[in-house]
Enzyme design. Sequence first.
Site, PDB file in Angstrom:
ATOM      1  CE  LYS A   1      44.074  43.859  33.665  1.00  0.00           C
ATOM      2  NZ  LYS A   1      44.272  42.649  32.832  1.00  0.00           N
ATOM      3  CB  SER A  41      41.066  40.666  33.677  1.00  0.00           C
ATOM      4  OG  SER A  41      42.351  40.723  33.094  1.00  0.00           O
ATOM      5  CB  SER A  59      42.852  39.860  30.144  1.00  0.00           C
ATOM      6  OG  SER A  59      42.255  38.883  30.939  1.00  0.00           O
TER       7      SER A  59
END
Lengths: 486, 94
Positions: free
Chosen positions: A80, A155, A179
Site C-alpha cells: 500500500k 482504504s 482498512s
Amino acid sequence: MTEPLYSLSISQLAPLLARGEVSPVEVTARLLERIKERNGELNAYLTVDEAGALEQAREAEACLGRGEAASLTGIPLALKDVMVTRGLRTTCASKILENFIPPFDATVVARLRREGAVILGKANMDEFAMGSSTENSAYGPTHNPWNREYIPGGSSGGSAAAVAADLCIASLGSDTGGSIRQPASHCGVVGLKPTYGRVSRYGLVAYASSLDQIGPLTKEVRDAAILLNTIAGHDPKDSTSVPQAAADYTEALGREIHGLKIGVPREYFGHGLDPEVEAAIRAALKTLAGLGADLIEVSLPHTEYAVATYYVVAVAEASSNLARYDGVKYGFRAEGKNLMETYLNTRTQGFGAEVRRRIMLGTYTLSAGYYDAYYKKGSQVRALIRSDFETAFKACHLIACPVSPTPAFRLGEKLADPLTMYLSDIFTISANLAGIPGISVPCGFSSQGLPIGLQLLGPAFGEAEILQAAYAFEQATDFHRRKPPF
Amino acid sequence: MALSREEVLHVAELARLSLRPAEIEIFTRQLNDILAYVEKLQELDTTGVAPLAHVIPICNAFREDEVREGLSLDLALENAPAREDDNFLVPRVI
C-alpha cells in the site's frame, strides 16, 4: 503446472522457488507483464517498479543459488502506498506527495527486504488512508476485480484488488478503522489487522497514530501467518511497538478448534445488516460449530457508539498529524505571496476533499472550548468500548461476526454523503479503538457474485488463535479458491 | 451546536486551508451532519471513566542517549520544494 505462476500463493510458490523449479526472475517478469496488461482495468497500482523488482528478483535468484533462501526469497509483493520505500515514490494517493521519494525504508519494508521479498510496486488507496472505497485517491479509484462497477473497499483497496486479481502474490495494507479487513472482505481475500503495537509503524505515513496498524492481505490464511512472522516484532524506532517477542504464527495452523469458545455479539446482527451477508455469516458460524467450536452469545453494548467515537478520535489525530504538510520540507508546494498564503495554497490544492473535511473536523473538535465535549468524551467512550471486549473475552476465546454490513457497493454510490460512508465501517472500527487483532476470511458470495467476509476478532496478542480458527474455517470451505472473472 | 458559515471559514483558516466558494455550503452541511451524529456520544454517562488515549500499557519508552548516524543533510533536503545551501527556502516572513 496447471495454474499460472501469478495465481499462486506464498505457500505454493515458495517450495517451487526453493527447489529451483521456477526462478524468481521468471515469476517477477510474469507478474510485471500481467500488471502492464491488466492494471489499467483496475487501477490497483499507482507505481510499478519494474527495474527495481527485476533487480531484487535477480538478487533472490543468486541467494537461492547459494542455498541462502529466507522465508520470502523471490516472492513478489505489493505495498500500500502509505509505507515509505527508499528511492521509490510514495504518494499516499495524495497530490501533496505526488513526487515524494522517501530517503528511508519503513521498518516493515526493511524486514521484507531482509527476508528476500521482491517489491513490485505501490498500491492505490484512499488518500492518506481516509476512506472505505478507494474512491478518495487523487489518482482515480480502484475497481473491484469481481465486478468493475463496484468499489474494492478501502482504504487498502489497491492492495486487496491486486491480490484478488493475481497482480501480486500477496500484499501489505494498513488498518485504522477497517482498512485491511473491509477491502479483503469485498475482494474475497484474507486480511489481517494485528494487535496495535505488534507491527512497527515506523515509516507508515501517519493518519491516526493510536489506531493505525500494518497487516497482510493474502490469497490464503497461511500466507497471512507467514507475512506476520516477518513484520511482527519490537522496533526501537517505534516507541509504541511492544517489546514482547512475536510468535511463529504458522505453528497453530492445522490444530483443531474443538472446544474453542467463539462469541457471537448480538449487537452485530441487527438493523442494517444485509440479509445475504447475515445468511453467509450464519452459515459460517454453523461451519465453525461443525468443527467443534462452542458458539456462545456475547454482548458488546457500546457498539452503536463506535463510529461516533472513531470520528472524534481519528480526526483529532489526523488534524495534528497532517499539519506537517506545509510545502516547506517535502512534497508539493503552491507558491503564495507570503508564507501564510503558501501554506493555504499548498494545503488547499494538495489535499482532496475528504482529507480536508477530516482535518477541519479534528481542528474544530480540538479547539478551545470543544475539547471536553468531543475529544475527551470520545476517549472516555473508547475506554468503554475496550472494556466491552475485555468482558466478552472472559467468556470466549474469539469473536465471530460480519466484516461489513453489505457486500461492496457501486462506485459513486456513497460519495456525496460522507456520513453514510462512515457508517459502513460499523463492524470493523471497534477493534481499532480497542487495539485488538482481527481477520477477514472469505465466507460466501452475494447473489450478484460479490464476496462476503467473516470477521474473527481476538484479545490483544491473540493473532495465533485467530489464524488457527480462520485456517480451520478456510480448510473446511472453498470460498478462497474461487477466482474473480477477471 | 451547529457550525455557522463563519465558523467553518474560521476553522479552515486555523487548519491552514481555504475553501473554494462553491465548497463552503457543502462543507458546512457535511461537517454539521457529522457533528450531529457524533452528538450521540452525549447519551452516555461517562462520569469517572478515565479517557483512553493509548491502548497498550507502554509508558515512557526510553533508550540510551547515544550518538547515532541520522539522515544526511543532503538526503533530508532532497525532497524540499525549494532549498538554498543547507536550508529549506520559504517566502520572506519579515
